[in-house]
Scaffold this motif. Structure first.
Motif, PDB file in Angstrom:
ATOM      1  N   ILE A 360       0.855  -1.187   0.000  1.00 54.24           N
ATOM      2  CA  ILE A 360       0.000   0.000   0.000  1.00 54.24           C
ATOM      3  C   ILE A 360       0.889   1.235   0.000  1.00 54.24           C
ATOM      4  CG2 ILE A 360      -1.699  -1.335   1.298  1.00 54.24           C
ATOM      5  CD1 ILE A 360      -1.127   0.602   3.659  1.00 54.24           C
ATOM      6  N   GLY A 361       0.313   2.436  -0.024  1.00 51.49           N
ATOM      7  CA  GLY A 361       1.113   3.658  -0.076  1.00 51.49           C
ATOM      8  C   GLY A 361       0.706   4.643   0.994  1.00 51.49           C
ATOM      9  N   LEU A 362       1.604   5.609   1.238  1.00 45.61           N
ATOM     10  CA  LEU A 362       1.282   6.718   2.128  1.00 45.61           C
ATOM     11  C   LEU A 362       0.343   7.675   1.410  1.00 45.61           C
ATOM     12  CD1 LEU A 362       4.755   7.564   3.698  1.00 45.61           C
ATOM     13  CD2 LEU A 362       2.885   6.296   4.747  1.00 45.61           C
ATOM     14  N   ASP A 363      -0.615   8.209   2.134  1.00 44.03           N
ATOM     15  CA  ASP A 363      -1.582   9.133   1.556  1.00 44.03           C
ATOM     16  C   ASP A 363      -0.859  10.309   0.904  1.00 44.03           C
ATOM     17  OD1 ASP A 363      -4.057  10.185   0.940  1.00 44.03           O
ATOM     18  OD2 ASP A 363      -4.323  11.146   2.886  1.00 44.03           O
ATOM     19  N   ARG A 364      -1.219  10.605  -0.345  1.00 46.95           N
ATOM     20  CA  ARG A 364      -0.705  11.727  -1.125  1.00 46.95           C
ATOM     21  C   ARG A 364       0.741  11.546  -1.569  1.00 46.95           C
ATOM     22  NH1 ARG A 364      -2.182  17.552   1.013  1.00 46.95           N
ATOM     23  NH2 ARG A 364      -1.715  17.965  -1.179  1.00 46.95           N
ATOM     24  N   SER A 365       1.268  10.329  -1.454  1.00 53.08           N
ATOM     25  CA  SER A 365       2.601  10.062  -1.976  1.00 53.08           C
ATOM     26  C   SER A 365       2.495   9.549  -3.406  1.00 53.08           C
ATOM     27  CB  SER A 365       3.320   9.030  -1.110  1.00 53.08           C
ATOM     28  OG  SER A 365       2.737   7.735  -1.289  1.00 53.08           O
ATOM     29  N   GLU A 366       3.632   9.476  -4.094  1.00 46.44           N
ATOM     30  CA  GLU A 366       3.628   8.993  -5.468  1.00 46.44           C
ATOM     31  C   GLU A 366       3.177   7.541  -5.549  1.00 46.44           C
ATOM     32  OE1 GLU A 366       7.432   9.622  -7.183  1.00 46.44           O
ATOM     33  OE2 GLU A 366       7.245  11.803  -7.245  1.00 46.44           O
ATOM     34  N   LYS A 374      -4.582   3.380   1.684  1.00 45.60           N
ATOM     35  CA  LYS A 374      -3.624   4.449   1.945  1.00 45.60           C
ATOM     36  C   LYS A 374      -3.466   4.590   3.458  1.00 45.60           C
ATOM     37  CE  LYS A 374      -5.259   7.133  -2.032  1.00 45.60           C
ATOM     38  NZ  LYS A 374      -5.871   8.428  -2.437  1.00 45.60           N
ATOM     39  N   PHE A 375      -2.217   4.822   3.871  1.00 45.46           N
ATOM     40  CA  PHE A 375      -1.949   5.088   5.281  1.00 45.46           C
ATOM     41  C   PHE A 375      -1.753   6.582   5.453  1.00 45.46           C
ATOM     42  CE2 PHE A 375       1.060   5.383   8.939  1.00 45.46           C
ATOM     43  CZ  PHE A 375       0.193   4.890   9.906  1.00 45.46           C
ATOM     44  N   HIS A 376      -2.537   7.173   6.362  1.00 46.74           N
ATOM     45  CA  HIS A 376      -2.537   8.625   6.556  1.00 46.74           C
ATOM     46  C   HIS A 376      -2.177   8.954   7.995  1.00 46.74           C
ATOM     47  CE1 HIS A 376      -4.071  12.796   6.447  1.00 46.74           C
ATOM     48  NE2 HIS A 376      -4.536  12.530   7.644  1.00 46.74           N
ATOM     49  N   PHE A 377      -1.356   9.997   8.168  1.00 47.20           N
ATOM     50  CA  PHE A 377      -1.156  10.534   9.521  1.00 47.20           C
ATOM     51  C   PHE A 377      -1.054  12.042   9.441  1.00 47.20           C
ATOM     52  CE2 PHE A 377       3.040   9.222   7.939  1.00 47.20           C
ATOM     53  CZ  PHE A 377       3.756  10.413   8.014  1.00 47.20           C
ATOM     54  N   GLU A 378      -1.573  12.711  10.472  1.00 43.39           N
ATOM     55  CA  GLU A 378      -1.482  14.152  10.583  1.00 43.39           C
ATOM     56  C   GLU A 378      -0.071  14.539  11.042  1.00 43.39           C
ATOM     57  OE1 GLU A 378      -4.359  16.610  10.236  1.00 43.39           O
ATOM     58  OE2 GLU A 378      -4.741  14.867   8.958  1.00 43.39           O
ATOM     59  N   SER A 379       0.253  15.831  10.919  1.00 44.20           N
ATOM     60  CA  SER A 379       1.604  16.281  11.254  1.00 44.20           C
ATOM     61  C   SER A 379       1.955  16.030  12.719  1.00 44.20           C
ATOM     62  CB  SER A 379       1.753  17.771  10.931  1.00 44.20           C
ATOM     63  OG  SER A 379       0.828  18.548  11.668  1.00 44.20           O
ATOM     64  N   ASP A 380       0.935  16.055  13.602  1.00 48.80           N
ATOM     65  CA  ASP A 380       1.229  15.823  15.016  1.00 48.80           C
ATOM     66  C   ASP A 380       1.274  14.335  15.369  1.00 48.80           C
ATOM     67  OD1 ASP A 380      -1.452  15.317  14.796  1.00 48.80           O
ATOM     68  OD2 ASP A 380      -2.088  16.779  16.300  1.00 48.80           O
ATOM     69  N   ALA A 381       1.178  13.472  14.353  1.00 41.42           N
ATOM     70  CA  ALA A 381       1.377  12.028  14.549  1.00 41.42           C
ATOM     71  C   ALA A 381       2.509  11.530  13.656  1.00 41.42           C
ATOM     72  CB  ALA A 381       0.090  11.264  14.258  1.00 41.42           C
ATOM     73  N   PHE A 382       3.432  12.449  13.327  1.00 38.69           N
ATOM     74  CA  PHE A 382       4.564  12.106  12.460  1.00 38.69           C
ATOM     75  C   PHE A 382       5.359  10.953  13.066  1.00 38.69           C
ATOM     76  CE2 PHE A 382       8.953  12.574  11.032  1.00 38.69           C
ATOM     77  CZ  PHE A 382       8.773  12.603   9.647  1.00 38.69           C
ATOM     78  N   GLN A 408      -4.615   6.961  10.449  1.00 39.61           N
ATOM     79  CA  GLN A 408      -5.781   6.465   9.723  1.00 39.61           C
ATOM     80  C   GLN A 408      -5.367   5.528   8.586  1.00 39.61           C
ATOM     81  OE1 GLN A 408      -7.966   8.981   6.699  1.00 39.61           O
ATOM     82  NE2 GLN A 408      -9.496   9.069   8.348  1.00 39.61           N
ATOM     83  N   LEU A 409      -6.138   4.466   8.412  1.00 39.19           N
ATOM     84  CA  LEU A 409      -6.050   3.578   7.254  1.00 39.19           C
ATOM     85  C   LEU A 409      -7.338   3.760   6.465  1.00 39.19           C
ATOM     86  CD1 LEU A 409      -4.631   1.154   5.747  1.00 39.19           C
ATOM     87  CD2 LEU A 409      -6.078  -0.339   7.174  1.00 39.19           C
ATOM     88  N   LYS A 410      -7.222   4.029   5.171  1.00 36.34           N
ATOM     89  CA  LYS A 410      -8.437   4.296   4.398  1.00 36.34           C
ATOM     90  C   LYS A 410      -8.322   3.721   2.997  1.00 36.34           C
ATOM     91  CE  LYS A 410      -6.987   8.919   2.829  1.00 36.34           C
ATOM     92  NZ  LYS A 410      -7.358  10.355   2.806  1.00 36.34           N
ATOM     93  N   GLN A 411      -9.508   3.439   2.409  1.00 34.24           N
ATOM     94  CA  GLN A 411      -9.588   3.075   1.003  1.00 34.24           C
ATOM     95  C   GLN A 411     -10.735   3.844   0.370  1.00 34.24           C
ATOM     96  OE1 GLN A 411     -10.387  -0.760  -1.873  1.00 34.24           O
ATOM     97  NE2 GLN A 411      -8.960  -1.028  -0.177  1.00 34.24           N
TER      98      GLN A 411
END
Length: 817
Positions: A360-366, A374-382, A408-411
């Protein structure tokens, strides 16, 4: 089920009929149907580029592109030119939970010397009534109402400070936020933002959408140079803003372009493109310290703060000829995307890669695949990450973050059909008992929840969990299934596998009936600013005779009746059913070379013929319906009957009440809930648990710790008329699942935010309904756009960390004298 593909365009129809009595020459008999584009965000992150050569654009190169220099400031003097710039002062926490106080010109944070503007942060110990405390100050300047621009080339040559917590910015905001509404409806253009902790990366962004919080959208490009590149040297930052297109440049290299945005109140009420980016904007230069996005400076950084500076060499604005922009605006069209509905697999599962056997990929990555997880994290969960194994995916939070979706994990791209009942199932376990939150939302529709945020408790034993829900909103090809792990009091890892989302019952509902508009209006596009040529919801049989003006953002329906024997009829059929009761119909109109009685309005069979004048005048009629009017009879017509040119605007049919829809029987129509970005809250109109269509909001945490930010959660209705000298009685009911305080007022909208109702003291509520009532005299000049507000955040500065529900109902405002 067959695969369905269609153009993403929301059709809006309204009829225009030309009737002629044995006379020719009244125009063509063809027909035209106009449509309004639907919503879709276009956001991307371009690949990093290591180019750092600063090559400022010259006036000659701008002239070659058709631009003329219209304004500049090269900061050559020894003080800020206050005929060009405003110096804004604001208290800490004014926006984005920032630390700084923006100071006046004489406090030392804003300096012009040696050919540059210098905005300097400053920290010192001060003594207050509460003892000694730390104060951080900085500077913010704007050109609002001194130099405002619609379209153009905007550029600044600047160098930024380094250090965590600094956020220098060169950006544009709408001069009149009332035109399309408060942020983000009004739009925002960030020409340059750079976070002090990483000055190799610049952000170039537009903000837009229906409302703050879940209704906010952004499109963003990013430029990457060598480490500390933007703090070591000056660089040229630029945006070219044209009708329907914004393009960003760094050192004359194109970085990002976007043409996809929208504004309005919802999908059915979008303002004609290219709004909101078709109005006057002004320039802002500021240096923020701390905040939700950039984070906060460390103690070590604070020791160096007084040596830091945001330095600007110059600011220039170029524009093309007005005719060039007008021609481009007339043909500007929002991009329309082909949308395909995903098919389920052989077992009926709409989820791709359900056992995580594929990467899978990081959210908003290439590497992010729009049709995979997609795996997503906010800046305060870096630092949060994941691992794939035969057990599925294990999510590893590094920090909890400040919001539940911080990890967050999302599809996405899972089709949601209105009327279908769905089942979600998955296997999950953790190293300890903990909660996760599961939801399905619509990213293209302001993140509306199709399946509400639902806590699920998991533990060390692997179990299968099953959830069901019914899709009650309009069909959407892009549903997002989400598993959230942030801000839940634990960093325990979570393993998930065998994820399924299947259709278990129900047929798709494809018919849509008209509803009352969010502002309480039964009439669609009554202000003639929606859809193609601003005639959304109108089917035009004779476009030569019907148009909409657009003079400095003033839009009016214009109808030319060529002969007395020709009648032009503009109508909407099948409005929302009109219930028995009292209503108010209002509009503005004028005529040029026409007859004073040349226009007749018909509302569900009731006729109104105003006495028109040559200048625009507002008209209001009280209408009483003695019985319910069914949808098929709820028609609205405008008959133009006599030769001449006629203008009509702001047609509105709504309840005859000072506060509309106070019973919430028409849903949220007329009301606008507000939830600040850092707050997690969801709201519905509740007709269960003994409630009869009450506003209900679930608040996880009010977040703010000071009274100044109690506004983080609100319920508002704008457009309330209060007449000077009259006395009013305001009444409503409220309750909460915990004991807490709320605040309320009838107040000035923007400006000084004057509290007309003098209701400064908070009100305590609890588990039983409490009727809250006050009487007040309007002691200020008549205000036709007052705001009714209920504040539900940290009232009195008391942060509430307990998850709870608040209910509001039966809001009335009566004139008693």
């Amino acid at each position: 089920m067959k695969n369905r593909a269609f153009k993403k365009v929301a059709a809006m129809t309204m009829s225009v009929i030309l009737v002629c009595g044995f006379v020719t020459g009244c125009g063509s008999t063809g027909s035209e149907t106009v449509s309004e584009p639907a919503t879709e965000e276009q956001a991307q992150e371009p690949a990093a580029d290591q180019s750092t050569d600063a090559a400022p654009a010259t006036d000659a190169s701008s002239e070659a592109d058709g631009y003329t220099l219209v304004w500049e400031d090269e900061f050559d003097g020894n003080e800020l030119n206050t005929s060009d710039w405003n110096v804004e002062t604001h208290e800490p926490g004014w926006v984005n939970a920032e630390l700084q106080r923006y100071t006046a010109i004489d406090e030392g944070n804003i300096e012009v010397s040696d050919g540059t503007l210098k905005i300097k942060p400053h920290i010192e110990k001060i003594t207050t009534d509460d003892g000694e405390k730390e104060e951080i100050t900085s500077g913010r300047i704007t050109t609002q109402n001194k130099h405002d621009f619609t379209y153009g080339r905007f550029e600044a040559r600047a160098k930024v400070p380094t250090g965590k917590g600094y956020l220098p910015a060169f950006w544009l905001m709408a001069t009149d936020e009332g035109l399309y509404g408060q942020w983000p409806k009004c739009g925002e253009v960030d020409i340059m933002e750079i976070m002090g902790q990483d000055t190799s990366k610049s952000y170039h962004t537009i903000h837009y959408g229906y409302s703050s919080g879940d209704g906010h959208r952004e499109n963003q490009g990013i430029k990457t140079v060598e480490p500390n590149g933007f703090s070591d040297d000056f660089h040229l930052f630029r945006v070219d803003w044209e009708p329907g297109k914004l393009t960003w440049f760094v050192d004359d290299e194109e970085i990002y372009t976007t043409s996809d945005w929208f504004t309005g109140t919802d999908d059915d009420n979008q303002i004609t493109y290219p709004a909101p980016f078709d109005q006057d904007f002004y320039i802002i230069l500021n240096l923020a310290v701390g905040g939700n996005w950039v984070g906060y400076p460390s103690d070590a950084e604070k020791e160096q703060m007084n040596d830091k500076v945001f330095e600007v060499d110059y600011v220039k604005v170029y524009q093309k000829d007005t005719e060039v922009y007008k021609a481009a605006e007339d043909v500007a069209e929002r991009p329309v995307e082909d949308v395909t509905f995903r098919e389920p697999d052989a077992e009926g599962n709409f989820v791709n890669n359900p056992t995580f056997t594929e990467e899978i990929g990081l959210d908003r990555s290439e590497k992010a695949d729009p049709n995979n997880w997609k795996f997503h994290f906010e800046s305060d969960a870096f630092g949060s990450t994941y691992e794939l194994s035969d057990e599925g995916i294990t999510l590893l939070p590094k920090t909890a973050g400040s919001v539940f979706y911080a990890v967050q994990l999302k599809q996405e791209n899972i089709p949601m059909y209105k009327g279908w009942e769905y089942e979600i199932s998955f296997d999950a376990y953790s190293t300890e008992e903990r909660e996760i939150t599961v939801d399905v939302e619509g990213p293209d529709r302001g993140w509306i929840r199709y399946f509400e945020d639902t806590p699920v408790t998991i533990g060390p034993e692997k179990k299968t969990y099953t959830l069901t829900f019914t899709m009650n909103e309009k069909t959407d090809a892009n549903g997002s299934l989400e598993f959230n792990l942030g801000h839940m009091g634990t960093l325990a890892p979570v393993t998930i596998n065998n994820v399924k989302l299947t259709h278990i019952s129900g047929e798709e509902i494809t018919t849509e009936t008209k509803t009352i508009r969010p502002d309480g209006n039964y009439i669609y596009n009554g202000s003639f600013d929606q859809g193609d040529k601003r005639l959304g919801y109108w089917e035009i049989e004779d476009p030569e005779n019907v148009s909409v003006t657009n003079d400095h953002n003033v839009r009016e329906l214009k109808v030319v009746v060529p002969e007395d024997s020709c009648e032009v009829v503009v109508e909407q059929k099948g409005l929302s059913p009109i219930a028995k009761g009292d209503y108010e119909f209002s509009f503005s109109a004028r005529q040029e070379g026409g007859a004073t009685d040349g226009v007749t309005f018909t509302v569900a069979g009731k006729e109104i013929t105003p006495a028109l004048e040559s200048s625009s005048k507002e008209y209001t009629e009280k209408l009483t319906f003695d019985s319910d009017v069914a949808e098929e009879a709820s028609n609205f017509e405008i008959h133009f009957t006599k030769k001449g040119t006629y203008y009509v605007d702001n047609t509105f049919l709504g309840e005859s009440a000072l506060i509309k829809n106070g019973s919430f029987n028409a849903g949220l129509s007329g009301f606008t809930p507000y939830v600040y970005d850092s707050v997690t809250a969801n709201y519905v109109i509740d007709s269960m648990n003994g409630n009869e269509n009450a506003f209900a909001i679930t608040i996880d945490d009010t977040m703010a710790t000071d009274e100044g930010n109690a506004w983080y959660v609100q319920l508002n209705q704008d457009g309330v008329t209060l007449t000077e000298g009259k006395t009013y009685k305001l009444t409503f009911k409220a309750k909460s699942t915990i004991d807490r305080k709320i605040a309320y007022s009838l107040q000035e909208y923007e400006g000084e935010w004057t509290n007309y109702s003098h209701t400064e003291e908070p009100v305590a509520i609890g588990k039983d309904w409490k009727t809250i009532s006050t009487e007040f005299k309007m002691e200020y000049p008549t205000d036709t756009n007052a705001r009714f507000n209920i504040t539900l955040g940290s009232v009195g500065g008391d942060r509430i960390t307990d998850k709870h529900d608040v209910f509001i109902d039966d809001i009335t405002l009566e004139e008693i004298n």
